[in-house]
Write a protein that holds these residues in place. Structure first.
Motif, PDB file in Angstrom:
ATOM      1  N   MET A  60      66.220 -34.916  26.175  1.00  0.00           N
ATOM      2  CA  MET A  60      65.246 -36.746  26.269  1.00  0.00           C
ATOM      3  C   MET A  60      65.979 -38.149  25.395  1.00  0.00           C
ATOM      4  SD  MET A  60      62.693 -37.155  27.809  1.00  0.00           S
ATOM      5  CE  MET A  60      61.369 -38.599  28.532  1.00  0.00           C
ATOM      6  N   MET A 113      56.610 -31.484  29.767  1.00  0.00           N
ATOM      7  CA  MET A 113      58.116 -31.364  28.802  1.00  0.00           C
ATOM      8  C   MET A 113      57.499 -30.910  27.800  1.00  0.00           C
ATOM      9  SD  MET A 113      59.366 -34.967  29.887  1.00  0.00           S
ATOM     10  CE  MET A 113      58.948 -35.914  28.919  1.00  0.00           C
ATOM     11  N   HIS A 119      66.215 -31.253  29.829  1.00  0.00           N
ATOM     12  CA  HIS A 119      67.671 -32.288  29.424  1.00  0.00           C
ATOM     13  C   HIS A 119      67.078 -32.694  28.721  1.00  0.00           C
ATOM     14  CE1 HIS A 119      63.270 -32.531  29.966  1.00  0.00           C
ATOM     15  NE2 HIS A 119      62.597 -33.480  29.243  1.00  0.00           N
ATOM     16  N   HIS A 136      64.002 -31.215  25.406  1.00  0.00           N
ATOM     17  CA  HIS A 136      63.682 -31.167  25.919  1.00  0.00           C
ATOM     18  C   HIS A 136      63.621 -29.494  27.231  1.00  0.00           C
ATOM     19  CE1 HIS A 136      60.531 -34.201  24.938  1.00  0.00           C
ATOM     20  NE2 HIS A 136      60.872 -34.180  24.248  1.00  0.00           N
TER      21      HIS A 136
HETATM   22 CU   LIG Z   1      62.066 -35.027  28.081  1.00  0.00          CU
END
Ligand SMILES: [Cu+2]
Length: 176
Positions: A125, A100, A123, A88
């Motif tokens: 996720m 996101m 990131h 993400h």
């Molecule tokens: Cu995320």
């Protein structure tokens, strides 16, 4: 004062990585933070934390340093603790709200470069956690690189991680 201290710590952490990535990587070289030697990649300061009010989601952050001498790409990740794991990033919508979104096509990591997954940015996720991410727990993570293949590591849960609060707003839109 608190903010200043955190910012200073962050700058210090990034400086260390800058030094590490420009110099040769001698065996036994010390980093201030934890890192994992995964062959073509050095994985810096990995940690996981819960996301969202109901703690059904989480995210994993780290720095991926490409030491394999060839451009590569992170194309996926998985962990048995979540029903779905995806790459993400955060983008700002026209109303100025950070949202996101999945990263299409993976994350390019050129040779000799370090890509940071950090709060407010890219990131890993975790959605549909099978159990809460308890402080101090260790969760298994598999990273999938286009060329380096699968890399397996253990990631510590650190729900009160210090040092990256200033990286960006985390005003997430989440359903849980
Ligand atoms: Cu995320």
């Amino acid at each position: 004062m608190k903010t200043l201290t955190r910012r200073t710590a962050l700058v210090a952490a990034f400086s260390l990585c800058a030094i590490a990535s420009t110099g040769p990587l001698a065996a036994g070289e010390n980093h201030e933070h934890m890192h994992v030697d995964a062959g073509n990649f050095l994985i810096h300061a990995p940690y996981a934390r819960v996301m969202g009010k109901m703690a059904k989601s989480g995210a994993i952050f780290m720095g991926l340093q490409n030491v394999g001498g060839t451009d590569d790409r992170l194309i996926g990740a998985s962990t048995p603790v979540a029903r779905m794991t995806s790459l993400h990033t955060n983008v700002e919508d026209p109303n100025g709200v950070m949202k996101m979104v999945p990263i299409k096509g993976g994350v390019s990591i050129p040779a000799d470069k370090t890509h940071w997954f950090k709060r407010g940015g890219d990131h890993i996720m975790l959605m549909g956690l099978k159990k809460p991410l308890a402080e101090g727990d260790t969760i298994p993570l598999t990273l999938v690189f286009e060329k380096a293949g699968k890399v397996r590591l253990d990631v510590k849960v650190d729900n009160h991680h210090k040092g990256d609060e200033g990286m960006g707003r985390m005003n997430m839109k989440m359903d849980d």
